[in-house]
Scaffold this motif. Structure first.
Motif, PDB file in Angstrom:
ATOM      1  N   ARG A 134      46.100  39.311  39.759  1.00 35.24           N
ATOM      2  CA  ARG A 134      46.960  38.829  40.837  1.00 35.24           C
ATOM      3  C   ARG A 134      46.210  38.078  41.936  1.00 35.24           C
ATOM      4  O   ARG A 134      46.805  37.550  42.861  1.00 35.24           O
ATOM      5  CB  ARG A 134      47.688  39.998  41.480  1.00 35.24           C
ATOM      6  CG  ARG A 134      48.776  40.505  40.608  1.00 35.24           C
ATOM      7  CD  ARG A 134      49.745  41.394  41.344  1.00 35.24           C
ATOM      8  NE  ARG A 134      50.405  42.247  40.395  1.00 35.24           N
ATOM      9  CZ  ARG A 134      51.291  41.822  39.505  1.00 35.24           C
ATOM     10  NH1 ARG A 134      51.641  40.561  39.485  1.00 35.24           N
ATOM     11  NH2 ARG A 134      51.828  42.652  38.646  1.00 35.24           N
ATOM     12  N   LYS A 189      54.349  43.989  43.713  1.00 37.93           N
ATOM     13  CA  LYS A 189      53.702  42.673  43.680  1.00 37.93           C
ATOM     14  C   LYS A 189      54.367  41.669  44.626  1.00 37.93           C
ATOM     15  O   LYS A 189      53.743  40.698  45.036  1.00 37.93           O
ATOM     16  CB  LYS A 189      53.726  42.125  42.253  1.00 37.93           C
ATOM     17  CG  LYS A 189      55.130  41.923  41.689  1.00 37.93           C
ATOM     18  CD  LYS A 189      55.086  41.432  40.250  1.00 37.93           C
ATOM     19  CE  LYS A 189      56.492  41.162  39.731  1.00 37.93           C
ATOM     20  NZ  LYS A 189      56.505  40.638  38.359  1.00 37.93           N
ATOM     21  N   ASP A 190      55.624  41.913  44.982  1.00 35.19           N
ATOM     22  CA  ASP A 190      56.332  40.972  45.848  1.00 35.19           C
ATOM     23  C   ASP A 190      55.784  40.906  47.260  1.00 35.19           C
ATOM     24  O   ASP A 190      55.952  39.918  47.960  1.00 35.19           O
ATOM     25  CB  ASP A 190      57.825  41.334  45.897  1.00 35.19           C
ATOM     26  CG  ASP A 190      58.052  42.773  46.334  1.00 35.19           C
ATOM     27  OD1 ASP A 190      57.177  43.618  46.062  1.00 35.19           O
ATOM     28  OD2 ASP A 190      59.101  43.046  46.941  1.00 35.19           O
ATOM     29  N   LEU A 194      52.534  41.478  48.059  1.00 35.73           N
ATOM     30  CA  LEU A 194      51.073  41.421  48.009  1.00 35.73           C
ATOM     31  C   LEU A 194      50.492  40.560  49.122  1.00 35.73           C
ATOM     32  O   LEU A 194      49.512  40.905  49.765  1.00 35.73           O
ATOM     33  CB  LEU A 194      50.634  40.876  46.647  1.00 35.73           C
ATOM     34  CG  LEU A 194      49.134  40.767  46.400  1.00 35.73           C
ATOM     35  CD1 LEU A 194      48.449  42.114  46.591  1.00 35.73           C
ATOM     36  CD2 LEU A 194      48.865  40.225  45.008  1.00 35.73           C
ATOM     37  N   GLY A 242      48.721  45.666  43.778  1.00 39.13           N
ATOM     38  CA  GLY A 242      50.102  45.207  43.595  1.00 39.13           C
ATOM     39  C   GLY A 242      50.592  45.527  42.196  1.00 39.13           C
ATOM     40  O   GLY A 242      50.112  44.969  41.226  1.00 39.13           O
ATOM     41  N   HIS A 243      51.505  46.447  42.091  1.00 32.67           N
ATOM     42  CA  HIS A 243      51.978  46.825  40.754  1.00 32.67           C
ATOM     43  C   HIS A 243      53.188  45.991  40.356  1.00 32.67           C
ATOM     44  O   HIS A 243      53.749  45.250  41.159  1.00 32.67           O
ATOM     45  CB  HIS A 243      52.310  48.312  40.699  1.00 32.67           C
ATOM     46  CG  HIS A 243      53.562  48.648  41.440  1.00 32.67           C
ATOM     47  ND1 HIS A 243      53.549  49.264  42.657  1.00 32.67           N
ATOM     48  CD2 HIS A 243      54.858  48.430  41.145  1.00 32.67           C
ATOM     49  CE1 HIS A 243      54.790  49.418  43.075  1.00 32.67           C
ATOM     50  NE2 HIS A 243      55.601  48.907  42.192  1.00 32.67           N
ATOM     51  N   GLY A 244      53.593  46.136  39.102  1.00 33.23           N
ATOM     52  CA  GLY A 244      54.692  45.332  38.573  1.00 33.23           C
ATOM     53  C   GLY A 244      56.053  45.961  38.817  1.00 33.23           C
ATOM     54  O   GLY A 244      56.171  47.023  39.422  1.00 33.23           O
ATOM     55  N   GLY A 270      50.602  47.894  37.094  1.00 33.32           N
ATOM     56  CA  GLY A 270      50.147  46.562  37.487  1.00 33.32           C
ATOM     57  C   GLY A 270      51.002  45.527  36.776  1.00 33.32           C
ATOM     58  O   GLY A 270      51.416  44.541  37.363  1.00 33.32           O
TER      59      GLY A 270
END
Length: 514
Positions: free
Chosen positions: A184, A260-261, A263, A287-289, A331
């Motif tokens: 990322r 992740k949004d 980050l 940042g995870h998924g 992630g």
RNA sequence: GUCAGAGUAGCUCAGCUGGUUAGAGCACAGGAUUCAUAACCCUGAGGUCGAGAGUUCAAGUCUCUCCUCUGACACCA
């Protein structure tokens, strides 16, 4: 040295969903792991409660913003307690302690010369709480994500001079490990390479926010005060609200775990704010998924949201925790598939791990006087299963600090699979029919039970309840404090009694869709 | 549109710096077994590695083109 970690501070615009539960579960596993490793841990979670969106939601519900926040925050707290989340702090940005901290932080930035006033006009989406790039002469533009009409705003705001941090931010995000997973990092780099612009940190006409000192009519923009909630949480240890105390209160955190949004806010804006205020920076931002469901985005419009409360009620905490942490690479994005969920839980937990324990305990009791075989220490130490167990311990201990729960879970599962395989190879039930094999069988069963014990212990951060049930089946009490001693091969006491075996994990049988 | 990433068995994914017959788990089929939660163990079937071209003695692995999907592109908790 404190190991502190945070979940995002969840926005209380709506009730908690599976996504926030997922993040929180992962953090919980990490926190539990670090405690077992003997670390002093501070696990922070909480809620973000300001902003115009909340103000309007409350208006629509005909209640005060505070009443609305109280209600939703309560739901979060209750949910985390039902899920047995082991957080040490739960911070609310409407709490009394938060305001003085935000103001002190702001004064520092202001004194450092990083705050300026500026003019901002354009089309604004209240849902997004942001200005859009639509041209000023657009007739009636609407927000692409919310499908709602934009509002024209023309206001004086305070700005944070992010542009002054171009260089330091560039070198920060270049540090290996700061942004995780590494995949990322690129997108943040691209963003920063485009040149950092100042961003506004105040709003006028938003009453549901914290007042900016010295600027009547301004309240802090929700992002500015939300991030500071992490600091408020750490200082909520009974002491005073004083930024100078942070270093002894767990700051900087070891990791901010986020979706992740968001980050960019954590990897760029937030560090810059901290630099401005003269505070140390978090060591990493993970940042995870996101989770989809049967390949589709979960959303109200599709009516396919998975309610965490319902999930807990119907499936239990172990099943859900195991599935989310073991099947999805933390992630990456993941897909929640009911069939797979049921298959994995039943295969891994009930069949492989649960049955391993059950069959071995049963054999041992049957042939060795309702207890463990009495075997000599020297023989125990040389058993072939020992190396496998110790390798598994190593794998878990290196994977979880990297937030690779999947790898850790798979390693534990593999130990159970190998141990089951060993049993079938040795076939103690046949050996027992031969004369003179008892000693050998006793040694093997001891080793298999020892592996089961280690499986049980290693499972503790991931599925704490199941872990306890496994240990109880071995006649052991839950471990508290560090697990290092418990992870030593040969800790089971030969000859000690074993309780009557009972399945530690029931199969999931879901007749109807979740 | 620009940039980044991904497209490998029915499903979820491994495959490092190119090198024997492409791997795992689940699902599926068969076998073995009885200690056990109809469980465990073994075996099998199943893939022209998105498409096309190129480099090379050799490509899932490198280059180019194309197709598809995902994400980022300034203030979306």
């Amino acid at each position: 040295m404190t190991y502190s970690l945070t979940t995002p501070l969840y926005y209380v615009n709506a009730k908690p969903h599976l996504g926030s539960t997922y993040t929180t579960i992962a953090c919980d596993a990490l926190a539990r792991f670090q405690r077992l490793e003997g670390q002093q841990v501070l696990f922070v979670t909480g809620v973000d409660e300001h902003g115009q969106k909340i103000q309007r939601t409350a208006e629509a519900r005909k209640i005060s913003p505070q009443a609305h926040c109280d209600e939703i925050s309560r739901e979060y707290m209750d949910l985390w307690s039902e899920w047995e989340i082991s957080n040490d702090r739960f911070v609310r940005t409407t709490s009394e302690r938060h305001l003085p901290l935000v103001q002190e932080f702001f004064h520092r930035c202001e004194a450092a010369g990083h705050i300026r006033t500026g003019h901002q006009e354009g089309w604004y989406c209240v849902e997004c709480e942001e200005f859009k790039d639509d041209p000023a002469n657009a007739k009636s533009p609407s927000c692409p994500t919310h499908q709602k009409p934009l509002e024209w705003r023309d206001e004086e705001n305070l700005f944070f001079c992010l542009s002054k941090f171009q260089k330091p931010i560039e070198s920060l995000i270049a540090e290996p490990g700061f942004i995780a997973p590494a995949s990322r990092r690129k997108e943040v780099e691209n963003f920063v390479a485009g040149g950092l612009r100042d961003f506004s940190i105040s709003r006028v006409n938003v009453s549901h926010g914290l007042p900016v000192p010295g600027h009547a009519g301004h309240t802090f923009y929700v992002w500015f005060d939300a991030l500071l909630g992490y600091l408020t949480a750490l200082l909520d240890d009974g002491g005073s609200v004083d930024l100078d105390r942070l270093s002894s209160a767990g700051w900087p955190v070891s990791v901010h775990v986020i979706g992740k949004d968001i980050l960019r806010f954590h990897a760029v804006y937030w560090p810059a704010m901290l630099m401005s205020a003269g505070l140390p920076l978090p060591k990493s931002v993970f940042g995870h998924g996101f989770l989809t469901r049967e390949g589709q985005k979960m959303g109200k419009s599709l009516g396919n949201v998975l309610d965490p409360e319902l999930l807990l009620e119907r499936c239990g905490t172990d099943a859900v925790r195991w599935y989310l942490l073991r099947d999805i690479q933390f992630g990456d994005d993941g897909d929640f598939q009911q069939q797979r969920f049921v298959d994995l839980v039943n295969n891994d937990l009930a069949n492989t791990i649960g049955n391993l324990l059950n069959r071995t305990s049963s054999m041992s009791r049957k042939w060795f006087g309702n207890g463990l075989p009495a075997v000599a220490e020297t023989v125990r130490d040389d058993h072939v299963l020992r190396g496998k167990a110790e390798l598994t311990i190593q794998q878990v201990r290196t994977s979880i600090p990297e937030l690779n729960f999947q790898k850790a879970a798979e390693a534990v599962l593999q130990l159970a699979i190998d141990t089951n395989g060993f049993l079938n190879e040795q076939a103690p039930w046949s050996q027992m029919k031969q004369p003179g094999q008892e000693v050998q069988v006793g040694e093997d069963l001891y080793a298999v039970l020892e592996c089961s014990r280690i499986v049980g212990i290693l499972l503790q951060p991931i599925v704490p309840d199941l872990s306890q049930r496994i240990l109880a089946q071995l006649g052991l009490s839950p471990i508290s404090g560090s697990w290092t001693d418990h992870l030593k091969w040969g800790s089971l006491v030969p000859g000690s009694p074993l309780p009557k075996p009972e399945p530690v994990m029931q199969r999931l049988e879901l007749e109807s869709p979740l």
